[in-house]
Enzyme design. Structure first.
Site, mmCIF file in Angstrom:
data_model
loop_
_atom_site.group_PDB
_atom_site.id
_atom_site.type_symbol
_atom_site.label_atom_id
_atom_site.label_comp_id
_atom_site.label_asym_id
_atom_site.label_seq_id
_atom_site.Cartn_x
_atom_site.Cartn_y
_atom_site.Cartn_z
ATOM 1 C CG HIS A 215 -1.973 1.223 0.758
ATOM 2 N ND1 HIS A 215 -2.954 1.125 -0.189
ATOM 3 C CD2 HIS A 215 -1.928 2.527 1.096
ATOM 4 C CE1 HIS A 215 -3.488 2.305 -0.385
ATOM 5 N NE2 HIS A 215 -2.898 3.175 0.377
ATOM 6 C CE1 TYR A 219 -2.076 7.993 0.025
ATOM 7 C CE2 TYR A 219 -2.054 5.616 0.260
ATOM 8 C CZ TYR A 219 -2.752 6.792 0.142
ATOM 9 O OH TYR A 219 -4.111 6.783 0.137
ATOM 10 C CG HIS A 366 -8.693 1.862 -7.809
ATOM 11 N ND1 HIS A 366 -9.342 3.008 -7.439
ATOM 12 C CD2 HIS A 366 -7.682 1.713 -6.915
ATOM 13 C CE1 HIS A 366 -8.771 3.511 -6.365
ATOM 14 N NE2 HIS A 366 -7.752 2.742 -6.030
ATOM 15 C CG PHE A 367 -3.583 -0.419 -9.912
ATOM 16 C CD1 PHE A 367 -2.752 -0.377 -11.008
ATOM 17 C CD2 PHE A 367 -4.042 -1.652 -9.464
ATOM 18 C CE1 PHE A 367 -2.379 -1.546 -11.656
ATOM 19 C CE2 PHE A 367 -3.681 -2.826 -10.113
ATOM 20 C CZ PHE A 367 -2.845 -2.763 -11.212
ATOM 21 C CG HIS A 368 -3.755 1.043 -15.078
ATOM 22 N ND1 HIS A 368 -3.862 -0.194 -14.513
ATOM 23 C CD2 HIS A 368 -2.664 0.985 -15.883
ATOM 24 C CE1 HIS A 368 -2.887 -0.981 -14.966
ATOM 25 N NE2 HIS A 368 -2.140 -0.281 -15.796
ATOM 26 N NE ARG A 429 -5.472 -7.641 -10.715
ATOM 27 C CZ ARG A 429 -4.764 -7.101 -9.715
ATOM 28 N NH1 ARG A 429 -5.291 -6.982 -8.530
ATOM 29 N NH2 ARG A 429 -3.551 -6.655 -9.902
ATOM 30 N NE ARG A 430 -3.029 -10.787 -9.959
ATOM 31 C CZ ARG A 430 -3.963 -10.824 -9.019
ATOM 32 N NH1 ARG A 430 -4.903 -11.733 -9.046
ATOM 33 N NH2 ARG A 430 -3.939 -9.962 -8.048
HETATM 34 CU CU LIG Z 1 -3.589 -0.432 -1.029
#
Ligand SMILES: [Cu+2]
Lengths: 540, 268
Positions: A215, A219, A366-368, A429-430
């Site tokens: 995680h 950040y 989401h993370f893209h 995914r994957r």
């Molecule tokens: Cu996270």
């Protein structure tokens, strides 16, 4: 001009070249997932590509940007020459060597384990050695940032630490501590198995260690963007920073609470107790706080810029903003994407809602959106802002820069929105291949194709970015003047110790990590549930 | 660092120190109370927890009691072979030579010694990974895999014999086969069928990756391949660990079984 422009440019160029490679791979992966699958390659190549794309985008690219930007911040904000330039070069070359070694093993098909490793899958030991080198190289930077700040403090007792450097060192500490989890996993667990000294591995414990990193690494990726929000944007658009204190509090909060929340990546992991999942999800909710503070402060700062330019009324000031200014565009796009991504993140962080999207394309989308969208667009902005100071030349065509930012924004939206949608429909995914002839999947084909088109737009934008920077080396020679970070509206006369040092915050960070990770790690390590390793790429 | 500043920070007189430590501690304590005690109590109807301690343990991930359900016993002999990846690496020359000596008794059917080839419909063994050979030999011995033909040949083999044979076959070269017309890879082999949970065969059987204990299929007799797939599908062959092949074969249509068998048989 910056003294160490060669050092910083080396970091930036290596970062952006690896970024370009990874983004082309990414677009190709989007294509292979479409119904045109078989015209684009095999599953084997897909997983090599995903491993390379992930490893570069997660470990190489943002780390190099942070390092290069960090060296620049140290010199520009402390107004003293960088201490340890030679060590910095050593760090750079260690990182370069690690990246080359890891890429070669991935290309050879010896390490198709993805950037998250997924033990008991085990690849060629050189892959992991390469990654460990990348981390070691970056830790040299962590040490240098703190040493430089220490020297400066000795020379300037009692003076306020410039916000940019304060945030930069916080970011380096966050990275130093969070990278430890994956490094322990690699050195204690994976490497012995990859080297053949052991043939079983405790996959649950390995995942736990990885979550330690997974995680807060996000950040760490985010930090340069946030530093730019606070210390570059207000100045670049002709305003002032609304609150210096708010900036410091945000970075402190990131340092303390971004770390002990990684178990939200293990919500469906049966080996972790539900109680710890709850504790981590509570803190995950809290990590929204520094982002909300930041959005508020930066919007307020932007408003001051508009009012200084004669903006009036409740909302009328928005029109007075310098919309022609690339930095204005970048921060707007970044906030929009951050808003969308943050909204999606609320689903991921809640224990129950997460189950409906767990392991689906929603998560990748989401993370893209957050990283590729909100964060990377600020990396572009940082490079554009620093480039004339690094090269001593004019960056040139502002319209082209705007076009680059626009295409990036549009590309990311077109890529990630349909991607979220198919995730909601349950697309896993994957996977390298989806059988769209199956009636349950065929309606998803259109969204996947649209998403792949977005991927191509993103590649074009990335290449444009590189071209602009490249041309920047041949622009007209100019004197860029003295580099300035933004000045706050109100500058406190006497700095508060707490907001200008790290001792307290590092103590809390380590303490909270111990509370949230200590028991699960000890418990799993003492149980020792190991499974047989599954070697990939090796015909054993 | 300035010593005076450090001291002033870690002091009860400093508002930031007191405030942040209190806040962090309160946060940790409250979330631990809710996560480890209150929530598990509220859910105790589901988990049937007896005491406070039980609920804390369960929320912390410690199994308080083993499950009371009696495990379901298989009605057939299951494989007991443990495949350890390091076990078959670097066999000694002596072991290979011993293996070759034993393999002569098998060559009439399986070929693989001094230029002999397998006789229809027995499978080729030369070039098979050691783990795959070893596992099948042990399974025939324990009765996990049943074959009237093979039973008589494995009874006298010791564990070391099995290791020697595996070491020998793993390095033996398959004799060149008459040139065969290659067949196009059928979809079930190339990509499997994700919606039916069938992975691509090559991800275990060699063309993509060779997983431990998995045999090569190339050039095996078509009758043999078809028979094995049918046996997995019907549950007549049950020695595959974790039902790896049973789950796959069951989800294949008979046309796909036929295609896959013909494809692999057609390869050199
Ligand atoms: Cu996270």
């Amino acid at each position: 001009m910056i003294n160490n422009s060669r050092l910083i440019l080396a970091h930036f160029w290596l970062a952006f070249i690896s970024f370009a490679i990874a983004i082309v791979l990414g677009a190709w992966q989007m294509l292979i997932r479409t119904p045109l699958h078989s015209s684009f390659g095999t599953s084997d190549w897909y997983f090599r590509s995903v491993t390379a794309h992930g490893s570069i985008m997660a470990y190489v690219f943002p780390t190099l940007v942070s390092m290069g930007f960090g060296y620049a911040i140290s010199e520009l904000s402390l107004k003293r020459p960088l201490a340890g330039v030679q060590a910095a070069w050593v760090g750079f070359f260690v990182l370069l060597a690690g990246s080359v070694i890891a890429s070669l093993t991935i290309s050879a098909g010896e390490a198709s384990v993805l950037f998250t490793f997924y033990p008991p899958l085990i690849g060629n030991p050189l892959f992991y050695v390469g990654l460990v080198l990348i981390v070691l190289g970056s830790w040299i930077w962590v040490a240098l940032m703190s040493i430089n700040l220490r020297y400066w403090k000795r020379e300037n007792p009692g003076k306020p630490v410039p916000l940019a450097m304060y945030a930069n060192v916080a970011s380096s500490y966050l990275w130093g501590w969070t990278a430890l989890g994956a490094t322990l996993e690699l050195i204690l667990q994976i490497l012995p198995v990859a080297a053949g000294l052991r043939t079983t591995i405790d996959a649950g414990l390995a995942r736990l260690f990885f979550s330690w990193t997974l995680h807060a690494i996000v950040y760490f990726w985010l930090m340069p963007a946030y530093i730019a929000y606070y210390t570059i944007v207000p100045r670049a658009i002709g305003g002032r920073l609304y609150s210096d204190t708010m900036g410091r509090v945000s970075f402190i909060l990131f340092l303390v609470v971004a770390m002990p929340i990684g178990i939200h990546h293990l919500y469906t992991d049966p080996e972790v107790g539900a109680g710890f999942k709850f504790m981590h999800s509570t803190l995950t909710a809290l990590v929204a706080l520094p982002t909300l503070l930041t959005v508020f402060t930066i919007c307020a700062s932007v408003e001051t810029a508009a009012r200084l330019r004669g903006g009036k009324g409740w909302f009328g000031w928005v029109k007075a903003l310098p919309w022609q200014n690339p930095m204005m565009l970048a921060v707007t796009f970044s906030f929009l994407l951050l808003g969308f991504g943050g909204a999606g993140g609320i689903i991921n962080m809640s224990y129950q809602l997460d189950t409906s999207i767990h392991n689906t394309q929603w998560v990748t989308a989401h993370f893209h959106l957050i990283y590729g969208g909100a964060i990377v667009i600020m990396y572009f902005a940082i490079a554009y802002d620093l480039w004339p100071h690094l090269t001593g030349r004019e960056l040139g065509n502002v319209a082209l820069i705007r076009a680059q930012l626009w295409t990036w924004f549009i590309g990311i939206v077109v890529t990630t929105f349909p991607w979220h949608y198919v995730g909601l429909l349950g697309m896993p995914r994957r996977m390298a291949y989806y059988d769209y002839s199956n009636p349950t999947l065929s309606p998803q084909a259109l969204s996947v194709v649209v998403s792949a088109v977005g991927g191509i737009v993103v590649v074009i934008s990335a290449l444009l970015f590189l071209a602009i920077l490249w041309k920047g080396h041949r622009g007209r020679r100019v004197d860029p003047g003295v580099y300035r970070f933004s000045t706050p509206i109100y500058e406190p006369a006497r700095p508060l110790v707490a907001l200008h040092s790290y001792g307290l915050w590092l103590t809390l960070m380590i303490g909270l990590t111990a509370v949230n990770y200590g028991f699960p790690i000890i418990q799993m390590a003492s149980q020792g549930h190991s499974v047989s390793a599954v070697y990939v790429g090796a015909n054993r | 660092m300035n010593e005076a500043r450090e001291e002033a920070l870690f002091s009860l007189a400093n508002r930031w120190f007191v405030g942040s430590v209190t806040f962090t501690a309160a946060l940790a304590i409250v979330s631990a109370l809710v996560g480890l005690i209150i929530l598990p109590r509220l859910q105790s109807d589901v988990v049937d927890l007896k005491g406070l301690w039980d609920s804390i343990c369960s929320a912390a991930g410690v199994a308080a009691r083993p499950s009371s359900e009696t495990p379901v016993e298989a009605t057939f002999v299951t494989s007991t072979v443990q495949l350890n990846p390091g076990r078959f690496a670097h066999p000694s020359a002596e072991s290979i030579a011993r293996g070759k000596a034993i393999a002569r008794t098998c060559a009439a059917c399986h070929g693989g010694v001094d230029g002999t080839r397998a006789k229809f419909p027995s499978p080729n063994l030369a070039g098979q990974p050691a783990g795959a050979i070893f596992k099948q030999l042990r399974d025939y011995q324990t009765g996990a895999r049943v074959s009237v033909v093979m039973r008589q040949y494995v009874q006298a083999l010791s564990e070391q014999d099995a290791l020697d044979l595996s070491a020998y076959y793993a390095q033996a070269r398959r004799e060149a086969e008459p040139v065969r017309l290659g067949m196009r890879e059928p979809p079930i082999v190339a990509i499997g069928s994700p919606t039916r949970n069938v992975p691509a065969c090559g991800s275990c059987h060699g063309s993509g990756d060779l997983k431990i204990g998995t045999p090569w299929l190339d050039g095996q007799p078509v009758v043999y391949l078809r028979a094995q797939l049918a046996a997995y599908a019907s549950g007549r062959r049950t020695n595959d660990i974790d039902k790896q092949m049973r789950n796959i074969a069951r989800n294949m249509s008979s046309a796909e079984i036929d295609e896959a068998a013909r494809y692999y048989a057609s390869r050199p």
